[in-house]
Design a protein around this motif. Structure first.
Motif, short mmCIF file in Angstrom:
data_model
loop_
_atom_site.label_atom_id
_atom_site.label_comp_id
_atom_site.label_asym_id
_atom_site.label_seq_id
_atom_site.Cartn_x
_atom_site.Cartn_y
_atom_site.Cartn_z
N ALA A 146 15.42 55.40 35.87
CA ALA A 146 14.34 55.19 36.15
C ALA A 146 14.68 56.61 37.11
CB ALA A 146 14.31 53.92 36.80
N ILE A 147 13.41 57.13 37.67
CA ILE A 147 14.04 57.86 39.29
C ILE A 147 12.25 58.16 39.46
CG2 ILE A 147 13.30 60.67 39.97
CD1 ILE A 147 15.23 60.98 37.36
N ALA A 148 12.30 57.28 40.78
CA ALA A 148 10.88 57.00 41.52
C ALA A 148 9.64 56.17 40.68
CB ALA A 148 10.25 58.24 41.88
N GLY A 149 10.55 55.11 39.65
CA GLY A 149 9.15 54.36 39.55
C GLY A 149 9.25 55.31 37.87
N ASN A 150 9.64 56.24 36.87
CA ASN A 150 9.73 56.79 35.70
C ASN A 150 10.49 57.02 34.92
OD1 ASN A 150 6.80 57.53 36.96
ND2 ASN A 150 7.74 58.98 37.53
N TRP A 151 10.82 56.16 33.83
CA TRP A 151 11.67 56.62 32.98
C TRP A 151 11.64 58.40 32.57
CZ3 TRP A 151 15.07 52.95 33.36
CH2 TRP A 151 15.59 51.76 33.78
N VAL A 152 12.94 58.78 32.62
CA VAL A 152 13.21 60.12 32.63
C VAL A 152 14.15 60.08 31.63
CG1 VAL A 152 13.61 62.45 33.54
CG2 VAL A 152 11.95 60.03 34.68
N CYS A 153 13.72 60.96 30.58
CA CYS A 153 15.73 61.35 29.39
C CYS A 153 16.71 61.64 29.76
CB CYS A 153 14.96 61.46 28.00
SG CYS A 153 14.19 63.40 28.30
N GLY A 154 17.47 62.29 30.09
CA GLY A 154 18.81 63.35 30.34
C GLY A 154 17.77 65.00 30.51
N ASP A 155 17.00 65.56 29.09
CA ASP A 155 16.54 66.29 29.19
C ASP A 155 15.87 67.08 30.27
OD1 ASP A 155 18.10 66.68 26.73
OD2 ASP A 155 16.84 66.78 25.24
N CYS A 156 15.07 66.15 30.27
CA CYS A 156 13.23 66.22 31.36
C CYS A 156 14.40 65.81 32.59
CB CYS A 156 12.73 65.17 31.20
SG CYS A 156 12.03 65.40 29.55
N LYS A 157 15.40 65.13 32.96
CA LYS A 157 15.03 64.65 34.07
C LYS A 157 16.19 66.32 35.41
CE LYS A 157 19.53 62.56 37.14
NZ LYS A 157 21.18 62.26 36.51
N PRO A 158 16.43 67.44 34.79
CA PRO A 158 16.60 67.79 35.86
C PRO A 158 15.18 68.40 36.33
CG PRO A 158 18.05 68.79 33.96
CD PRO A 158 17.59 67.37 33.20
#
Ligand SMILES: [Zn+2]
Length: 209
Positions: free
Chosen positions: A27-39
């Motif tokens: 969870a980044i800033a209230g959004n679920w993000v996968c490993g690929d999209c994280k950077p």
């Protein structure tokens, strides 16, 4: 909250839409993000600050704003084309020969040269701007940027592919281009991510910066 649930629930990544087990998402800033999209997402959050981070994803550029951007680009490219044309016309008249001795070959070669050079200028302009700035001057003026589906910058291949898809396949073929451009516009207007034909083929999105 639901730890210890017997069946592991899957959630969609807010950026690419693929589903993952809860444990593979952050969870980044209230959004679920996968490993690929994280950077890419993290750098976007950093760049846009807390206000931008609270938005759940991108704001996609619709048909009219992108149409406006194309018009600005048309004006930008119009200047070098005009200069080229002004230099070319006296030569065209010279090479044409006279009625008794017409020189069609030289005339055709110059005309073909003009088309080739102006196509080369458009290609360098659009591909180069997309690669190094993420937008043409028209898109910059309209506050738009072209990114991959996960928000990352475009590589050379995507920039070139996108240029050819639009300029040759969609708008470059006589007779068919009318239907393809109309289809592409309807696609962009109705798609939830505002993808035109070339965005679907190249997996790109046009977003507001
Ligand atoms: Zn993702």
């Amino acid at each position: 909250m639901s730890q210890g649930a017997p069946v592991q629930t899957v959630y969609p990544c807010s950026q690419c839409g693929r589903t993952f087990p809860h444990s593979d998402l952050v969870a980044i800033a209230g959004n679920w993000v996968c490993g690929d999209c994280k950077p890419a997402f993290l750098s976007r959050v950093m760049a846009s600050g807390a206000a931008g981070a609270s938005l759940a994803g991108f704001r996609y550029g619709g048909f009219w704003i992108r149409f406006g951007a194309r018009i600005v680009d048309g004006l930008v490219l119009g200047v070098p084309f005009l200069v080229l044309f002004v230099f070319l016309v006296p030569n065209l008249i010279k090479t044409q020969g006279d009625a008794a001795n017409p020189n069609f070959t030289a005339f055709a070669a110059l005309g073909f040269g003009f088309i080739l050079i102006s196509f080369g200028i458009s290609a360098c302009y659009e591909v180069g701007m997309l690669k190094y700035r993420g937008a043409t001057l028209g898109k910059m003026a309209c506050g738009l940027k072209v990114v991959r589906a996960n928000g990352s910058d475009l590589g050379w291949g995507v920039c070139i592919g996108r240029f050819f898809m639009w300029n040759i396949v969609t708008s470059g073929l006589p007779y068919i281009n009318f239907i393809l451009m109309l289809t592409s516009s309807i696609m962009a207007g109705t798609d939830s991510e505002k993808r035109a034909l070339h965005d679907r083929v190249c997996d790109t999105r046009v977003i507001y910066k």
